[in-house]
Design a protein around this motif. Sequence first.
Motif, PDB file in Angstrom:
ATOM      1  N   SER A 138      -8.247   1.990  -4.587  1.00  0.00           N
ATOM      2  CA  SER A 138      -9.397   1.432  -5.299  1.00  0.00           C
ATOM      3  C   SER A 138     -10.358   0.807  -4.286  1.00  0.00           C
ATOM      4  CB  SER A 138      -8.920   0.405  -6.317  1.00  0.00           C
ATOM      5  OG  SER A 138      -8.091  -0.556  -5.694  1.00  0.00           O
ATOM      6  N   ASN A 140     -12.123  -1.832  -3.838  1.00  0.00           N
ATOM      7  CA  ASN A 140     -12.343  -3.286  -3.750  1.00  0.00           C
ATOM      8  C   ASN A 140     -11.759  -3.827  -2.449  1.00  0.00           C
ATOM      9  OD1 ASN A 140      -9.963  -2.372  -5.538  1.00  0.00           O
ATOM     10  ND2 ASN A 140      -9.252  -4.292  -4.595  1.00  0.00           N
ATOM     11  N   HIS A 231      -3.083  -9.702  -7.416  1.00  0.00           N
ATOM     12  CA  HIS A 231      -3.996  -8.584  -7.497  1.00  0.00           C
ATOM     13  C   HIS A 231      -5.040  -8.846  -8.544  1.00  0.00           C
ATOM     14  CE1 HIS A 231      -3.336  -4.084  -6.507  1.00  0.00           C
ATOM     15  NE2 HIS A 231      -4.578  -4.436  -6.307  1.00  0.00           N
TER      16      HIS A 231
HETATM   17 MG    MG Z   1      -6.081  -1.159  -5.821  1.00  0.00          MG
END
Ligand code: MG
Length: 341
Positions: A138, A140, A231
Amino acid sequence: MKTEYLTQNEISAAADILRRGGLVGIPTETVYGLGANALDVDAVGRIFKAKGRPQDNPLIIHIPDVSWLDRYCRDIPQAAYVLARRFWPGPMTMVLPRRDNVPDVVTAGLDTVGIRCPGHALCRKIIELADVPVAAPSGNLSGRPSPTTAAHMLEDMDGRIDAIVDGGSCGVGVESTIIDLTCTPPRLLRPGGVTLEQLCEVLGQVEIDPAVRRLMAAGEKPKAPGMAYRHYAPRAPVTVVTGDPEKSAAYIAARARDCEGVICFDEFVHMFNGQTGKTRIMDLGACADKEEQARHIFDALRAFDHTDVTAIWAQCPDTEGIGLAVVNRLSKAAGFHVIEV
Ligand code: MG
Ligand code: AMP
């Protein structure tokens, strides 16, 4: 580094950058990914650097169609092909034994690899043009909520990657379902857009990895290394309130103070609007529409970072269908600080 902004008509430039070993922000149907040529050790190394990602957290390889599966995986069980026929292209990652051509840096030294054929046509087109498998976590910074728009990815990655392709908002909004096919029964490592119920229809029995539902104890290792980390966390601490929506709304309304944020279902927004001068409200979607909640969950968490809220309260759906993924992401954002009413 200047990050080049590419439109949907400029994907051949994105493919060129991937082939040359660069990093590209790529739209997928789940969340935006940070892609690099999976076979290029240096390029993959730069993914970890750009994200600040721990080296022991492996990456998922993205392929444009199922025919690429046995280039990177071996001893593929029949069940993998049945799942691929049913759910690919789409938000499902399979963990399978890997071939030697997959670099250690991708799999964090594991002898398995996570592999997926994404449902986003533009994404598949980019991979096809690049003609290399694309490793993409991902997009981010490590630990932050996953990005579901190009603008959100740029908040974290502007100046750290070579380019980003703007493919609009992500249709699913949470990361792929991860199913491990190297054990019996197969094990759900992360819930996502393909639901547990759908997997069970194909596989019969599916075990749920404990990291999906609770915090790992010290020394305990989840099968998906990434599930061990705190997370999806906004800057303010999150408290999740589960149970009957009327009750959870009332519970939060009784406790949310000035300068605290609230994530709630459509039906309850009115309870918080105007209740205090400063409480910020993020609407997760209608109570009964879990797909909508999945699309909004990361945007809602991320939005509070532009405010001065000191704490966040969140209503939460039940675990049926894609609800399991929404509950998992919210619970992880809250460090599993979950209150049942
Ligand atoms: Mg991730
Ligand atoms: P992200 O790319 O941000 O969606 O994170 C990828 C997730 O897939 C992380 O939780 C990883 O730990 C998990 N993953 C990737 N490869 C494997 C593998 N071979 N075995 C188990 N989990 C994996």
